[in-house]
Design a protein around this motif. Sequence first.
Motif, PDB file in Angstrom:
ATOM      1  N   GLY A  97      48.174  49.472  43.133  1.00 42.55           N
ATOM      2  CA  GLY A  97      47.719  49.480  44.526  1.00 42.55           C
ATOM      3  C   GLY A  97      46.513  48.567  44.652  1.00 42.55           C
ATOM      4  N   HIS A  98      45.923  48.526  45.791  1.00 45.14           N
ATOM      5  CA  HIS A  98      46.329  49.231  46.995  1.00 45.14           C
ATOM      6  C   HIS A  98      47.385  48.390  47.721  1.00 45.14           C
ATOM      7  N   VAL A  99      47.827  48.873  48.890  1.00 45.69           N
ATOM      8  CA  VAL A  99      48.858  48.149  49.643  1.00 45.69           C
ATOM      9  C   VAL A  99      48.253  46.990  50.423  1.00 45.69           C
ATOM     10  N   ASN A 100      47.147  47.254  51.129  1.00 43.65           N
ATOM     11  CA  ASN A 100      46.538  46.277  52.028  1.00 43.65           C
ATOM     12  C   ASN A 100      45.486  45.445  51.319  1.00 43.65           C
ATOM     13  N   SER A 101      45.330  44.207  51.768  1.00 46.16           N
ATOM     14  CA  SER A 101      44.236  43.374  51.258  1.00 46.16           C
ATOM     15  C   SER A 101      42.892  43.996  51.597  1.00 46.16           C
ATOM     16  N   GLY A 102      42.768  44.545  52.812  1.00 46.24           N
ATOM     17  CA  GLY A 102      41.500  45.103  53.273  1.00 46.24           C
ATOM     18  C   GLY A 102      41.049  46.335  52.502  1.00 46.24           C
ATOM     19  N   THR A 103      41.964  46.973  51.781  1.00 46.42           N
ATOM     20  CA  THR A 103      41.601  48.116  50.932  1.00 46.42           C
ATOM     21  C   THR A 103      41.559  47.713  49.456  1.00 46.42           C
ATOM     22  N   SER A 104      42.458  46.853  49.041  1.00 44.45           N
ATOM     23  CA  SER A 104      42.488  46.422  47.638  1.00 44.45           C
ATOM     24  C   SER A 104      41.209  45.690  47.233  1.00 44.45           C
ATOM     25  N   ILE A 105      40.690  44.851  48.139  1.00 44.34           N
ATOM     26  CA  ILE A 105      39.537  44.026  47.786  1.00 44.34           C
ATOM     27  C   ILE A 105      38.279  44.865  47.531  1.00 44.34           C
ATOM     28  N   PRO A 106      37.872  45.769  48.443  1.00 46.36           N
ATOM     29  CA  PRO A 106      36.678  46.567  48.133  1.00 46.36           C
ATOM     30  C   PRO A 106      36.879  47.519  46.954  1.00 46.36           C
ATOM     31  N   ALA A 107      38.085  48.057  46.806  1.00 48.30           N
ATOM     32  CA  ALA A 107      38.346  48.988  45.699  1.00 48.30           C
ATOM     33  C   ALA A 107      38.318  48.274  44.351  1.00 48.30           C
ATOM     34  N   SER A 108      38.696  46.997  44.339  1.00 50.41           N
ATOM     35  CA  SER A 108      38.806  46.258  43.074  1.00 50.41           C
ATOM     36  C   SER A 108      37.481  46.189  42.318  1.00 50.41           C
ATOM     37  N   LYS A 109      36.358  46.151  43.034  1.00 51.39           N
ATOM     38  CA  LYS A 109      35.037  46.111  42.398  1.00 51.39           C
ATOM     39  C   LYS A 109      34.776  47.400  41.614  1.00 51.39           C
ATOM     40  N   ILE A 110      35.203  48.522  42.159  1.00 49.45           N
ATOM     41  CA  ILE A 110      34.995  49.814  41.502  1.00 49.45           C
ATOM     42  C   ILE A 110      35.829  49.902  40.234  1.00 49.45           C
ATOM     43  N   TYR A 111      37.088  49.446  40.302  1.00 50.13           N
ATOM     44  CA  TYR A 111      37.943  49.463  39.110  1.00 50.13           C
ATOM     45  C   TYR A 111      37.406  48.491  38.050  1.00 50.13           C
ATOM     46  N   TYR A 112      36.947  47.339  38.503  1.00 50.80           N
ATOM     47  CA  TYR A 112      36.402  46.353  37.565  1.00 50.80           C
ATOM     48  C   TYR A 112      35.176  46.900  36.839  1.00 50.80           C
ATOM     49  N   ASP A 113      34.276  47.514  37.582  1.00 54.46           N
ATOM     50  CA  ASP A 113      33.063  48.080  36.968  1.00 54.46           C
ATOM     51  C   ASP A 113      33.406  49.149  35.932  1.00 54.46           C
ATOM     52  N   ALA A 114      34.523  49.853  36.143  1.00 51.89           N
ATOM     53  CA  ALA A 114      34.951  50.905  35.217  1.00 51.89           C
ATOM     54  C   ALA A 114      35.875  50.371  34.124  1.00 51.89           C
ATOM     55  N   GLY A 115      36.284  49.087  34.227  1.00 51.71           N
ATOM     56  CA  GLY A 115      37.180  48.502  33.231  1.00 51.71           C
ATOM     57  C   GLY A 115      38.610  48.962  33.339  1.00 51.71           C
ATOM     58  N   ILE A 116      39.022  49.411  34.531  1.00 57.71           N
ATOM     59  CA  ILE A 116      40.378  49.936  34.733  1.00 57.71           C
ATOM     60  C   ILE A 116      41.273  48.871  35.379  1.00 57.71           C
ATOM     61  N   PRO A 117      42.382  48.489  34.736  1.00 60.83           N
ATOM     62  CA  PRO A 117      43.290  47.493  35.315  1.00 60.83           C
ATOM     63  C   PRO A 117      43.908  47.965  36.630  1.00 60.83           C
ATOM     64  N   GLN A 118      44.028  47.027  37.559  1.00 60.26           N
ATOM     65  CA  GLN A 118      44.605  47.281  38.877  1.00 60.26           C
ATOM     66  C   GLN A 118      45.676  46.224  39.128  1.00 60.26           C
ATOM     67  N   ILE A 119      46.887  46.656  39.421  1.00 60.52           N
ATOM     68  CA  ILE A 119      47.958  45.722  39.802  1.00 60.52           C
ATOM     69  C   ILE A 119      48.406  46.077  41.209  1.00 60.52           C
ATOM     70  N   SER A 120      48.233  45.167  42.150  1.00 64.37           N
ATOM     71  CA  SER A 120      48.717  45.420  43.503  1.00 64.37           C
ATOM     72  C   SER A 120      50.139  44.886  43.651  1.00 64.37           C
TER      73      SER A 120
END
Length: 380
Positions: free
Chosen positions: A103-126
């Motif tokens: 996830g996430h589905v939308n660009s407007g949600t994926s972009i802000p959330a991506s910083k949180i996953y990055y800081d935690a070292g968790i891979p995110q595939i949208s």
Amino acid sequence: MRNSKLIPLAAAIALSFAGSAFAQEQVVKIAHVGPITGPIGHIGKDNENGAKMAIDELNSQGITLDGKKTKFVLMSEDDASDPKQATAVAQKLVDAKVAGVIGHVNSGTSIPASKIYYDAGIPQISPSTTSAKYTQQGYNTTFRVVANDSQLGGALGRYAAKTLHAKTAAVIDDRTAYGQGLAEEFTKAAKASGMTIIATQYTNDKATDFNAILTSFKTKKPDVVFFGGLDAGGGPMLRQMKQLGIKAKYMGGDAICTSDLPKLAGDGMSNDQVICAEAGGVEESARKGLDDFKVAYKKKYGQDVVIYAPYTYDALMTMADAMQKAKSADPKKYLPELAKIHHKGVTGMISFDPKGDIKDGTITLYTYRDGQRTQLAVTK
């Protein structure tokens, strides 16, 4: 005669073996995040269904990681297409120590959330985020399995000029990261191909009344009306275009290119009026895998794929493939494998460039005839 003193000892040994076997099983939590509620809840639910199919498939395979039998569990969260809710959900998933996020589905949600996953070292595939900005932030945890807006909007702009031979276009976007980015890329490609943009208008992703916007450029008679937005707005806009007598071709991206658009448009859509593009798609030689997935999806859920369920399935299976190659669900261990993965999915071969964008991402152009979405072409 049996020695009754041996019975408790035998029971203890049996429990010990059972406990040892149980200890060898590990649970791997993978999250899916999307808008399960709200105007595009049908798209988020479609993606969630694709993720569930992948989890079921993985658990049927009896996978072991680092010598331990592995059970995959899906944690599904609703971000309601809201950036604030998306970041709250992201932090919740980090705290829950998920191994990865689809996830996430939308660009407007994926972009802000991506910083949180990055800081935690968790891979995110949208499976469906198309804003070019998503993978331009320098985060090594951020990936996508579909083409981006630069490719999508550009393909639509070139198609309008070169295939439809349109000379003029009116452009409307819903001011989301997705809608604005898509409209900008369409505008750039259309102008570069010799078209004139006769109007640029803005709305929001909750609006359903577009009469004032449409009336503002009705007399200019554009050849194309381009909408950077969602099907929830696209359907009403088509109805209002018909009511106002605007006979332009109607173009947009993947978020209007859904099976729900004809229902949302009612009698406002005529055959071949809508031209939309979906990030992804397969050439004829690879179509069987995608067709088989769609049959299995309908059998499981009693409905057709809306749009991105196959890409969500592939995103989760790609993540699990990287875990198997690393023999670990630890993000630090499987992330390097994910970055160099070559996974054969139902939507095609999945591998990523250094930014996390899918390599050789395809785009499929569609129209609608008699209420049915009809493929026009697959391009790159």
